[in-house]
Design an enzyme around this catalytic site. Structure first.
Site, PDB file in Angstrom:
ATOM      1  N   LYS A 191       0.763  -0.933   0.181  1.00 60.09           N
ATOM      2  CA  LYS A 191      -0.593   0.077   0.101  1.00 60.09           C
ATOM      3  C   LYS A 191       1.131   1.177   0.196  1.00 60.09           C
ATOM      4  O   LYS A 191       1.495   1.677   1.174  1.00 60.09           O
ATOM      5  CB  LYS A 191      -0.878  -0.127   1.023  1.00 60.09           C
ATOM      6  CG  LYS A 191      -1.464   1.110   1.402  1.00 60.09           C
ATOM      7  CD  LYS A 191      -2.585   0.884   2.728  1.00 60.09           C
ATOM      8  CE  LYS A 191      -3.819   2.311   2.394  1.00 60.09           C
ATOM      9  NZ  LYS A 191      -4.560   2.374   3.273  1.00 60.09           N
ATOM     10  N   LYS A 237      -2.271  -1.543  -4.048  1.00 61.04           N
ATOM     11  CA  LYS A 237      -2.237  -0.791  -3.175  1.00 61.04           C
ATOM     12  C   LYS A 237      -2.012   0.541  -3.666  1.00 61.04           C
ATOM     13  O   LYS A 237      -1.093   0.901  -3.106  1.00 61.04           O
ATOM     14  CB  LYS A 237      -3.675   0.013  -2.299  1.00 61.04           C
ATOM     15  CG  LYS A 237      -4.873   0.790  -2.353  1.00 61.04           C
ATOM     16  CD  LYS A 237      -5.303   0.339  -1.034  1.00 61.04           C
ATOM     17  CE  LYS A 237      -6.003   1.968  -1.227  1.00 61.04           C
ATOM     18  NZ  LYS A 237      -7.258   2.051   0.396  1.00 61.04           N
TER      19      LYS A 237
END
Length: 326
Positions: free
Chosen positions: A195, A248
């Protein structure tokens, strides 16, 4: 002497031929639809920076999940805005909070649907950071104990998968331990292993009211310049017990998605995040792009890069478009 002429166009000559030799296929079964639940009843308020996405009360969240199921979308991920916030985000594990109530209600209404709970604290804390603060520093190990409570509460509500998105070191192992001790050995962990500290999250912070009140999250989210670090994070989370690995954002990190896909044999998820969604919606509203074509091409690119699972706000529209093409 016969010279063979190479004509790749033969394989593109008609829709039937293109379908026959297509290397990658996109399906509604690939999608997870994010839902934002809020306190109250009969609430459906559009999120200004995310057209066609809504803040939903639990009753309307159930209706959204039912629509997804009817369209062939097998999963939703539940995010929420709490009724109260405090320093440690205790509403995140309150069984009466909108997220826990929505998970329970969706599982009762659509038992076969896979429900994912987002395990984080930013939208529940008064300061907007993803954990316990010590002098403006997020204390990693104290935060793990809080995340364990969140994960167990979501599993108790009926979540099939919990998805830690906080980026604390060791959180997958801590959550796995807590779930197992509480008897939820079959609840899976979808780790936001990779992330990045991204500018693409802006509209989500509007949707979840989770912008930090000071500083940013670069102390714990990854530097966008780093790809080798992604593999390190993936290896750590798999060793700690992650069942699914997520990258992500998706669109600007498809190179990372491919590296992760080539490196592991676990399912790979991507999050087609709010900024990616909002840019497409804005361009479409101005008539600059063909929204259907752009969305399906973008999602196909994520699948082609190696994603097995695509979390996307486009899921409902994309599922309808794919049905039209059947």
């Amino acid at each position: 002497m016969y010279t063979q002429k190479l004509r790749p166009r033969r394989m593109r000559i008609s829709p039937a031929m293109r379908a026959m030799v297509r290397e990658t296929n996109l399906s509604a079964k690939d999608f997870v639809y994010p839902i934002f639940v809020v306190p109250g009843e009969n609430v459906k308020e559009e999120i200004p920076s995310m057209p066609n996405c809504y803040h939903l009360s639990v009753d309307n969240a159930v209706k959204a999940a039912q629509e997804c199921w009817q369209l062939g979308i097998p999963s939703v991920e539940v995010f929420g805005l709490p009724e109260y916030k405090d320093e440690d985000g205790s509403s995140a594990w309150d069984m009466n909070s909108p997220v826990q109530r929505a998970i329970k209600a969706i599982k009762e209404a659509v038992p076969e649907m896979m429900v994912v709970g987002d395990v984080c604290l930013c939208q529940y804390t008064s300061h907007g950071h993803c954990g316990h603060l010590e002098d403006h520093y997020v204390d990693n190990d104290k935060t793990l104990k809080l995340l364990q409570k969140v994960a167990v509460s979501q599993a108790k509500a009926g979540a099939d998968i919990v998805a830690p998105s906080d980026m604390m070191d060791g959180r997958v192992a801590a959550i796995r331990e807590a779930l197992d001790e509480a008897g939820y050995i079959n609840v899976s962990i979808m780790s936001y292993a990779v992330k990045y500290a991204s500018g693409y999250y802006g509209p989500f912070r509007d949707a979840a009211d989770s912008a930090p009140s000071f500083g940013d999250r670069r102390q714990y989210q990854m530097d966008p310049a780093n790809a080798h670090e992604a593999i390190k994070e993936v290896d750590l989370d798999i060793a700690e017990g992650a069942d699914i690995i997520m990258v992500k954002p998706a669109l600007a990190y498809l190179d990372v998605v491919r590296q992760v896909r080539d490196h592991i044999h676990h399912p790979v998820a991507v999050y087609n995040v709010s900024g990616e969604y909002a840019m497409v919606k804005a361009a479409a509203a101005n008539g600059w792009i063909d929204e259907k074509r752009i969305v399906l091409e973008t999602l196909m690119g994520m699948k082609r890069a190696g994603a097995d699972i695509i979390i996307t706000y486009h899921a409902i529209d994309a599922a309808k478009w794919l049905k039209e093409e059947e």
